[in-house]
Scaffold this motif. Structure first.
Motif, PDB file in Angstrom:
ATOM      1  N   UNK A 173      19.654  14.508  11.478  1.00 49.65           N
ATOM      2  CA  UNK A 173      20.208  13.315  10.333  1.00 49.65           C
ATOM      3  C   UNK A 173      19.293  12.105  10.748  1.00 49.65           C
ATOM      4  N   UNK A 174      18.801  11.651  11.559  1.00 48.83           N
ATOM      5  CA  UNK A 174      18.026  11.174  11.081  1.00 48.83           C
ATOM      6  C   UNK A 174      16.547  11.657  10.521  1.00 48.83           C
ATOM      7  N   UNK A 175      16.396  12.493  11.303  1.00 50.51           N
ATOM      8  CA  UNK A 175      15.022  13.328   9.751  1.00 50.51           C
ATOM      9  C   UNK A 175      14.970  13.394   8.578  1.00 50.51           C
ATOM     10  N   UNK A 176      15.890  12.933   8.365  1.00 51.38           N
ATOM     11  CA  UNK A 176      16.508  13.853   6.876  1.00 51.38           C
ATOM     12  C   UNK A 176      15.971  12.694   6.283  1.00 51.38           C
ATOM     13  N   UNK A 177      16.990  12.003   6.637  1.00 53.19           N
ATOM     14  CA  UNK A 177      16.888  10.187   6.292  1.00 53.19           C
ATOM     15  C   UNK A 177      15.922   9.223   5.964  1.00 53.19           C
ATOM     16  N   UNK A 178      15.007   9.893   7.303  1.00 53.05           N
ATOM     17  CA  UNK A 178      13.758   9.392   7.234  1.00 53.05           C
ATOM     18  C   UNK A 178      12.179  10.018   6.578  1.00 53.05           C
ATOM     19  N   UNK A 179      12.984  11.659   6.673  1.00 52.81           N
ATOM     20  CA  UNK A 179      11.773  12.196   5.070  1.00 52.81           C
ATOM     21  C   UNK A 179      12.404  10.757   3.511  1.00 52.81           C
ATOM     22  N   UNK A 180      13.214  10.524   3.245  1.00 50.09           N
ATOM     23  CA  UNK A 180      14.126  10.478   1.657  1.00 50.09           C
ATOM     24  C   UNK A 180      13.599   8.459   2.017  1.00 50.09           C
ATOM     25  N   UNK A 181      13.555   8.093   2.864  1.00 50.62           N
ATOM     26  CA  UNK A 181      12.603   6.401   2.964  1.00 50.62           C
ATOM     27  C   UNK A 181      11.031   6.758   2.725  1.00 50.62           C
ATOM     28  N   UNK A 182      10.657   8.221   3.845  1.00 55.28           N
ATOM     29  CA  UNK A 182       8.718   8.078   2.580  1.00 55.28           C
ATOM     30  C   UNK A 182       8.946   8.066   1.856  1.00 55.28           C
ATOM     31  N   UNK A 183       9.699   9.149   1.225  1.00 55.74           N
ATOM     32  CA  UNK A 183       9.400   9.658  -0.964  1.00 55.74           C
ATOM     33  C   UNK A 183      10.032   8.472  -0.978  1.00 55.74           C
ATOM     34  N   UNK A 184      10.643   7.570  -1.119  1.00 51.63           N
ATOM     35  CA  UNK A 184      11.089   6.001  -1.542  1.00 51.63           C
ATOM     36  C   UNK A 184       9.389   5.149  -1.655  1.00 51.63           C
TER      37      UNK A 184
END
Length: 451
Positions: free
Chosen positions: A109-120
């Motif tokens: 779940x952390x990898x998915x969350x981190x990718x969203x933060x990166x995009x933002x």
């Protein structure tokens, strides 16, 4: 007794510990974390020194977006805390298999969350320096630096989950050693990218990203393959699918921390916007002073890491008396060490700043503000350690609200009042007053909840 033998006493429901054993275990867990924190800040100081010796503008460009980087870093750390504190509780209860399952769910779940933060972060990077009111000649450098950082967020999140899980299981030495190694890697790669490849501020970001990548790989490899408690070879099924119960528990811990750090960092961003019109000397002095001050409060963060582990495992073992003892031992130790570091900062502020920058005006202003801040170090320690104690307890909502009320109600308000007439000095006076106030209310909260 060794660290592992003392931790077994914590987990043993019938085990009793003397005050000397508790203090000894706290020191054993704190020292590697303090060394790692020192090396991490030393890495930032050296990074700032490399850029400072290029030009004040390049240092100011990085300093401008530093508070926003802390915002994203805080969101990454908050997410990891929601899972690592569960690891502490399960290991304390002797349920190591569930602890490993929690880690796998956190990584997925952390990898998915981190990718969203990166995009933002990537979407924000072209506009952020302009929103902060920076001069046009440093906006491009600041944008490039922040964009590269945003791309590295998945590395940071996965590294935080692995390191936090190892620490909360009682293995603080390995993640600390790897953090020290990361600092050396960062220095090497930054030198190559900044000076050999002549990439300037972008080189500093690339160097740090490469160092994080190597460290993350080593951290995950050790945890998965070699750690005595957490290695995945002990499990026949490696299921990474997030479970509702684990996610709810992680949310109860992580969401208040994430919201608190997010809102606190927006306050820092607002303060950065107040500092930005004061000029590049003020921006650089603020950035370098923060780097130097970090050397003082990193021991507090090291002890705070030990506090989360000890309080969390004591709670998992259902030993409330031991939990209270560790909480107050960590609190008093953190305040004492940071008070001593405040004296060192007061005495040697000019020498510390001169290592980072040759600019006399920046050194003079930075020395003034650091000597203001030195008085607040014990209060800052109380807030840092108490917050980590509440993380170990899994009770983060009220402490997070306390942090928010303090920084917005006291620091931002006083900054708005003092900055127009006192400049950067007024900003740091407001910070010192707020840290003392925050430390006091956290001590009161801890006293009432740990009776």
């Amino acid at each position: 007794m060794t660290k592992d033998e003392l931790l077994e006493l914590v987990r043993d429901k019938n085990g009793e510990m003397t005050l000397r054993q508790k203090f000894h275990l706290t020191v054993l867990l704190s020292m590697p974390a303090i060394v790692a924190q020192f090396s991490f800040i030393l890495m930032q100081v050296i990074d700032a020194s490399m850029l400072g010796h290029l030009s004040t503008d390049e240092a100011a460009a990085v300093g401008l977006v530093s508070t926003t980087i802390w915002l994203f870093g805080g969101l990454a750390s908050a997410f990891a805390s929601g899972f690592s504190v569960q690891v502490a509780h399960r290991v304390g209860a002797g349920d190591n298999a569930t602890a490993r399952s929690v880690i796998r769910q956190g990584l997925f779940s952390g990898f998915i969350y981190a990718c969203l933060l990166s995009l933002i972060g990537l979407c924000l990077s072209p506009y952020l320096p302009h929103w902060l009111g920076a001069s046009e000649h440093i906006c491009d450098m600041a944008t490039e630096y922040f964009a590269i950082f945003a791309c590295a967020i998945p590395l940071i999140v996965c590294n935080n989950i692995a390191a936090g899980s190892l620490r909360c299981s009682g293995n603080i030495k390995t993640p600390s050693m790897l953090m020290v190694a990361m600092c050396f890697l960062d220095i090497i790669f930054n030198y190559l990218f900044i000076f050999v490849c002549n990439l300037g501020t972008a080189g500093a970001a690339y160097g740090t990203a490469v160092a994080y990548f190597i460290t993350m790989v080593c951290m995950l490899y050790y945890m998965v393959m070699h750690d005595k408690i957490l290695n995945f070879k002990q499990d026949t099924m490696l299921d990474f699918r997030p479970r509702r119960r684990v996610l709810i528990k992680a949310s109860r811990v992580g969401i208040p921390i994430g919201l608190e750090r997010g809102v606190m960092c927006t306050a820092q961003v607002a303060i950065s916007a107040i500092i930005a019109p004061l000029g590049t000397v003020a921006i650089a002095a603020n950035t370098f002073a923060i780097n130097v001050e970090s050397l003082c409060y990193m021991p507090g963060h090291g002890i705070a890491e030990a506090a989360t582990t000890l309080v969390g495992q004591s709670k998992g073992a259902m030993k409330p008396h031991l939990m209270r003892s560790f909480a107050w031992i960590c609190m008093l130790m953190g305040m004492g060490i940071m008070a001593f570091m405040g004296v060192i900062m007061w005495l040697y502020a000019p020498q510390m700043l001169s290592v980072i920058t040759p600019d006399k005006a920046v050194i003079a202003l930075g020395t003034e503000i650091l000597r203001i801040e030195a008085w607040a170090e014990p209060g800052f320690a109380a807030a840092i350690v108490a917050m980590s104690i509440f993380v170990g307890l899994g009770k983060t909502l009220v402490p997070s609200l306390m942090n928010l009320a303090s920084i917005w109600g006291v620091r931002v308000t006083l900054t708005l009042l003092l900055a127009p007439t006192m400049g950067l000095r007024g900003v740091w006076i407001a910070m010192a007053i707020e840290l003392c106030f925050r430390g006091f209310i956290f001590i009161v909260r801890l006293f009432t909840k740990l009776k």
